[in-house]
Design a protein around this motif. Structure first.
Motif, PDB file in Angstrom:
ATOM      1  N   LEU A 284       0.825  -1.200   0.000  1.00 28.96           N
ATOM      2  CA  LEU A 284       0.000   0.000   0.000  1.00 28.96           C
ATOM      3  C   LEU A 284       0.865   1.258   0.000  1.00 28.96           C
ATOM      4  O   LEU A 284       2.072   1.186   0.264  1.00 28.96           O
ATOM      5  CB  LEU A 284      -0.925  -0.024   1.221  1.00 28.96           C
ATOM      6  N   PRO A 285       0.266   2.427  -0.302  1.00 24.18           N
ATOM      7  CA  PRO A 285       1.051   3.680  -0.340  1.00 24.18           C
ATOM      8  C   PRO A 285       1.803   3.981   0.947  1.00 24.18           C
ATOM      9  O   PRO A 285       2.867   4.621   0.904  1.00 24.18           O
ATOM     10  CB  PRO A 285      -0.024   4.743  -0.622  1.00 24.18           C
ATOM     11  N   ASP A 286       1.274   3.528   2.088  1.00 24.29           N
ATOM     12  CA  ASP A 286       1.988   3.776   3.351  1.00 24.29           C
ATOM     13  C   ASP A 286       3.050   2.709   3.631  1.00 24.29           C
ATOM     14  O   ASP A 286       3.581   2.623   4.731  1.00 24.29           O
ATOM     15  CB  ASP A 286       1.000   3.856   4.518  1.00 24.29           C
ATOM     16  N   GLU A 287       3.308   1.851   2.594  1.00 20.22           N
ATOM     17  CA  GLU A 287       4.330   0.798   2.631  1.00 20.22           C
ATOM     18  C   GLU A 287       3.933  -0.383   3.528  1.00 20.22           C
ATOM     19  O   GLU A 287       4.750  -1.269   3.768  1.00 20.22           O
ATOM     20  CB  GLU A 287       5.692   1.360   3.067  1.00 20.22           C
ATOM     21  N   SER A 288       2.707  -0.405   3.996  1.00 19.85           N
ATOM     22  CA  SER A 288       2.225  -1.596   4.685  1.00 19.85           C
ATOM     23  C   SER A 288       1.824  -2.636   3.638  1.00 19.85           C
ATOM     24  O   SER A 288       1.611  -2.312   2.469  1.00 19.85           O
ATOM     25  CB  SER A 288       1.041  -1.267   5.593  1.00 19.85           C
ATOM     26  N   ARG A 289       1.706  -3.883   4.031  1.00 20.60           N
ATOM     27  CA  ARG A 289       1.399  -4.960   3.101  1.00 20.60           C
ATOM     28  C   ARG A 289      -0.016  -5.468   3.331  1.00 20.60           C
ATOM     29  O   ARG A 289      -0.415  -5.731   4.473  1.00 20.60           O
ATOM     30  CB  ARG A 289       2.402  -6.103   3.268  1.00 20.60           C
ATOM     31  N   LEU A 290      -0.751  -5.625   2.246  1.00 21.98           N
ATOM     32  CA  LEU A 290      -2.092  -6.187   2.310  1.00 21.98           C
ATOM     33  C   LEU A 290      -2.068  -7.568   1.683  1.00 21.98           C
ATOM     34  O   LEU A 290      -1.773  -7.719   0.499  1.00 21.98           O
ATOM     35  CB  LEU A 290      -3.080  -5.289   1.564  1.00 21.98           C
ATOM     36  N   ASP A 291      -2.370  -8.586   2.484  1.00 20.34           N
ATOM     37  CA  ASP A 291      -2.418  -9.956   1.986  1.00 20.34           C
ATOM     38  C   ASP A 291      -3.794 -10.218   1.374  1.00 20.34           C
ATOM     39  O   ASP A 291      -4.821 -10.137   2.060  1.00 20.34           O
ATOM     40  CB  ASP A 291      -2.164 -10.954   3.114  1.00 20.34           C
ATOM     41  N   ILE A 292      -3.811 -10.549   0.079  1.00 20.16           N
ATOM     42  CA  ILE A 292      -5.071 -10.842  -0.611  1.00 20.16           C
ATOM     43  C   ILE A 292      -5.371 -12.333  -0.549  1.00 20.16           C
ATOM     44  O   ILE A 292      -6.494 -12.744  -0.272  1.00 20.16           O
ATOM     45  CB  ILE A 292      -5.005 -10.363  -2.065  1.00 20.16           C
ATOM     46  N   LEU A 293      -4.356 -13.155  -0.805  1.00 25.31           N
ATOM     47  CA  LEU A 293      -4.478 -14.607  -0.707  1.00 25.31           C
ATOM     48  C   LEU A 293      -3.377 -15.116   0.197  1.00 25.31           C
ATOM     49  O   LEU A 293      -2.231 -14.667   0.105  1.00 25.31           O
ATOM     50  CB  LEU A 293      -4.358 -15.260  -2.086  1.00 25.31           C
ATOM     51  N   ARG A 294      -3.733 -16.098   1.041  1.00 20.84           N
ATOM     52  CA  ARG A 294      -2.749 -16.625   1.992  1.00 20.84           C
ATOM     53  C   ARG A 294      -2.845 -18.142   2.053  1.00 20.84           C
ATOM     54  O   ARG A 294      -3.896 -18.698   2.372  1.00 20.84           O
ATOM     55  CB  ARG A 294      -3.003 -16.046   3.387  1.00 20.84           C
ATOM     56  N   GLY A 295      -1.749 -18.800   1.725  1.00 25.18           N
ATOM     57  CA  GLY A 295      -1.686 -20.250   1.892  1.00 25.18           C
ATOM     58  C   GLY A 295      -2.693 -21.029   1.076  1.00 25.18           C
ATOM     59  O   GLY A 295      -3.203 -22.061   1.525  1.00 25.18           O
ATOM     60  N   VAL A 296      -2.991 -20.570  -0.135  1.00 29.92           N
ATOM     61  CA  VAL A 296      -3.957 -21.273  -0.988  1.00 29.92           C
ATOM     62  C   VAL A 296      -3.303 -22.503  -1.603  1.00 29.92           C
ATOM     63  O   VAL A 296      -2.223 -22.426  -2.181  1.00 29.92           O
ATOM     64  CB  VAL A 296      -4.489 -20.345  -2.101  1.00 29.92           C
ATOM     65  N   ASP A 297      -3.972 -23.642  -1.476  1.00 33.33           N
ATOM     66  CA  ASP A 297      -3.472 -24.900  -2.039  1.00 33.33           C
ATOM     67  C   ASP A 297      -4.626 -25.554  -2.789  1.00 33.33           C
ATOM     68  O   ASP A 297      -5.601 -25.998  -2.171  1.00 33.33           O
ATOM     69  CB  ASP A 297      -2.968 -25.816  -0.922  1.00 33.33           C
ATOM     70  N   LEU A 298      -4.550 -25.586  -4.131  1.00 30.14           N
ATOM     71  CA  LEU A 298      -5.662 -26.090  -4.936  1.00 30.14           C
ATOM     72  C   LEU A 298      -5.135 -26.849  -6.143  1.00 30.14           C
ATOM     73  O   LEU A 298      -4.288 -26.344  -6.877  1.00 30.14           O
ATOM     74  CB  LEU A 298      -6.541 -24.917  -5.394  1.00 30.14           C
ATOM     75  N   ASP A 299      -5.639 -28.052  -6.345  1.00 31.18           N
ATOM     76  CA  ASP A 299      -5.351 -28.847  -7.541  1.00 31.18           C
ATOM     77  C   ASP A 299      -6.652 -29.027  -8.306  1.00 31.18           C
ATOM     78  O   ASP A 299      -7.681 -29.395  -7.716  1.00 31.18           O
ATOM     79  CB  ASP A 299      -4.781 -30.222  -7.178  1.00 31.18           C
ATOM     80  N   VAL A 300      -6.602 -28.808  -9.615  1.00 33.92           N
ATOM     81  CA  VAL A 300      -7.778 -28.990 -10.458  1.00 33.92           C
ATOM     82  C   VAL A 300      -7.384 -29.928 -11.594  1.00 33.92           C
ATOM     83  O   VAL A 300      -6.451 -29.647 -12.341  1.00 33.92           O
ATOM     84  CB  VAL A 300      -8.285 -27.651 -11.030  1.00 33.92           C
ATOM     85  N   ALA A 301      -8.109 -31.036 -11.718  1.00 27.86           N
ATOM     86  CA  ALA A 301      -7.777 -32.054 -12.710  1.00 27.86           C
ATOM     87  C   ALA A 301      -8.686 -31.944 -13.916  1.00 27.86           C
ATOM     88  O   ALA A 301      -9.745 -31.297 -13.886  1.00 27.86           O
ATOM     89  CB  ALA A 301      -7.905 -33.443 -12.080  1.00 27.86           C
ATOM     90  N   ALA A 302      -8.304 -32.593 -15.008  1.00 29.47           N
ATOM     91  CA  ALA A 302      -9.137 -32.648 -16.205  1.00 29.47           C
ATOM     92  C   ALA A 302     -10.499 -33.234 -15.837  1.00 29.47           C
ATOM     93  O   ALA A 302     -10.588 -34.207 -15.083  1.00 29.47           O
ATOM     94  CB  ALA A 302      -8.460 -33.503 -17.272  1.00 29.47           C
ATOM     95  N   GLY A 303     -11.546 -32.624 -16.356  1.00 28.37           N
ATOM     96  CA  GLY A 303     -12.895 -33.111 -16.089  1.00 28.37           C
ATOM     97  C   GLY A 303     -13.484 -32.679 -14.761  1.00 28.37           C
ATOM     98  O   GLY A 303     -14.639 -32.981 -14.458  1.00 28.37           O
ATOM     99  N   ASP A 304     -12.707 -31.952 -13.971  1.00 29.61           N
ATOM    100  CA  ASP A 304     -13.170 -31.519 -12.649  1.00 29.61           C
ATOM    101  C   ASP A 304     -14.043 -30.272 -12.781  1.00 29.61           C
ATOM    102  O   ASP A 304     -13.915 -29.509 -13.734  1.00 29.61           O
ATOM    103  CB  ASP A 304     -11.952 -31.214 -11.774  1.00 29.61           C
ATOM    104  N   HIS A 305     -14.938 -30.084 -11.830  1.00 28.03           N
ATOM    105  CA  HIS A 305     -15.724 -28.845 -11.744  1.00 28.03           C
ATOM    106  C   HIS A 305     -15.660 -28.359 -10.308  1.00 28.03           C
ATOM    107  O   HIS A 305     -16.152 -29.022  -9.396  1.00 28.03           O
ATOM    108  CB  HIS A 305     -17.176 -29.082 -12.172  1.00 28.03           C
ATOM    109  N   VAL A 306     -15.027 -27.207 -10.136  1.00 29.02           N
ATOM    110  CA  VAL A 306     -14.804 -26.630  -8.810  1.00 29.02           C
ATOM    111  C   VAL A 306     -15.544 -25.302  -8.734  1.00 29.02           C
ATOM    112  O   VAL A 306     -15.491 -24.506  -9.675  1.00 29.02           O
ATOM    113  CB  VAL A 306     -13.292 -26.405  -8.567  1.00 29.02           C
ATOM    114  N   ALA A 307     -16.224 -25.067  -7.631  1.00 26.17           N
ATOM    115  CA  ALA A 307     -16.877 -23.783  -7.380  1.00 26.17           C
ATOM    116  C   ALA A 307     -16.208 -23.113  -6.197  1.00 26.17           C
ATOM    117  O   ALA A 307     -15.901 -23.763  -5.188  1.00 26.17           O
ATOM    118  CB  ALA A 307     -18.359 -23.971  -7.104  1.00 26.17           C
TER     119      ALA A 307
END
Length: 233
Positions: free
Chosen positions: A6-29
């Motif tokens: 951010l402009p004040d040099e602080s950090r904004l975490d948008i995503l944290r520790g995301v772990d996702l596998d998507v295979a052929a034929g899969d449908h994820v919501a």
């Protein structure tokens, strides 16, 4: 992980520790409140953005190791995006918008690209709007053009950001059925970002983003707990 400074040099975490596998034929919501990072995650999955840390792999190849040109071609060939903002080209007909992804194909597909585009527009119910530019289409019709454009190359990965957001209930159901059908025809993976639990119910696996973290959940329980109608005062 994905963060911004951010402009004040602080950090904004948008995503944290995301772990996702998507295979052929899969449908994820993936569901979550506005601002929870859903679209950011979709852009990372679609190789439009890079994570601040961690890795993204496509067909076993680490994306950050692929040079820009080959990466752009890989994305154009293998990933179909349905954006919330539609991103259609003004002044071009619906057919011309849907034809665009086929301009980089070869052989019979290239020479028959206009027919293929028209056929896909027919499938989303716009056979009567083939020669109409986006500025003369309703929001729902523009959404269906965007969906036709995303599917026309039969991608291996379909990323849909609120695909029914501009559609009425019946048209939305038809569009989701089309997304499922095209994905099944080509054994493509389908990832749907939505705030609508009933749209998410079409998927086989369900996740929600909470405070930048991705967690799986039982959708049947969530639907049962959500009121059909509510009045507040």
């Amino acid at each position: 992980m994905r963060h911004v400074v951010l402009p004040d040099e602080s950090r904004l975490d948008i995503l944290r520790g995301v772990d996702l596998d998507v295979a052929a034929g899969d449908h994820v919501a993936i569901v979550g409140r506005s601002g929870s990072g859903k679209s950011t995650l979709l852009n990372i999955l679609g190789m439009l953005d890079e994570p601040s840390s961690g890795t993204v792999a496509f067909r076993g190849r680490e994306v950050r190791r692929i040079r820009r040109g080959p990466l752009d071609r890989l994305r154009g060939r293998e990933v179909g995006f349905v954006f919330q903002q539609f991103n259609l080209l003004a002044g071009r007909t619906a057919t011309e918008n849907v034809v665009m992804p086929l301009g980089y194909t070869k052989g019979r597909t290239f020479w028959q690209r206009a027919r293929i585009a028209r056929d896909m527009l027919e499938r989303v119910g716009l056979g009567h709007r083939l020669d109409t530019p986006p500025e003369r289409l309703s929001g729902g019709e523009q959404q269906r053009v965007a969906i036709a454009r995303a599917l026309v190359r039969r991608p291996a990965l379909i990323l849909a950001d609120e695909p029914t957001g501009a559609l009425d209930v019946d048209t939305g159901a038809a569009v989701m059925a089309l997304l499922d059908a095209v994905a099944a025809e080509t054994d493509a993976a389908l990832v749907t970002i939505t705030h609508d639990l009933h749209v998410a119910a079409r998927a086989r696996r369900h996740y929600r983003l909470v405070d930048g973290r991705l967690e799986s959940f039982e959708l049947e329980t969530a639907i049962a707990a959500s009121p059909l109608a509510a009045v507040t005062r």
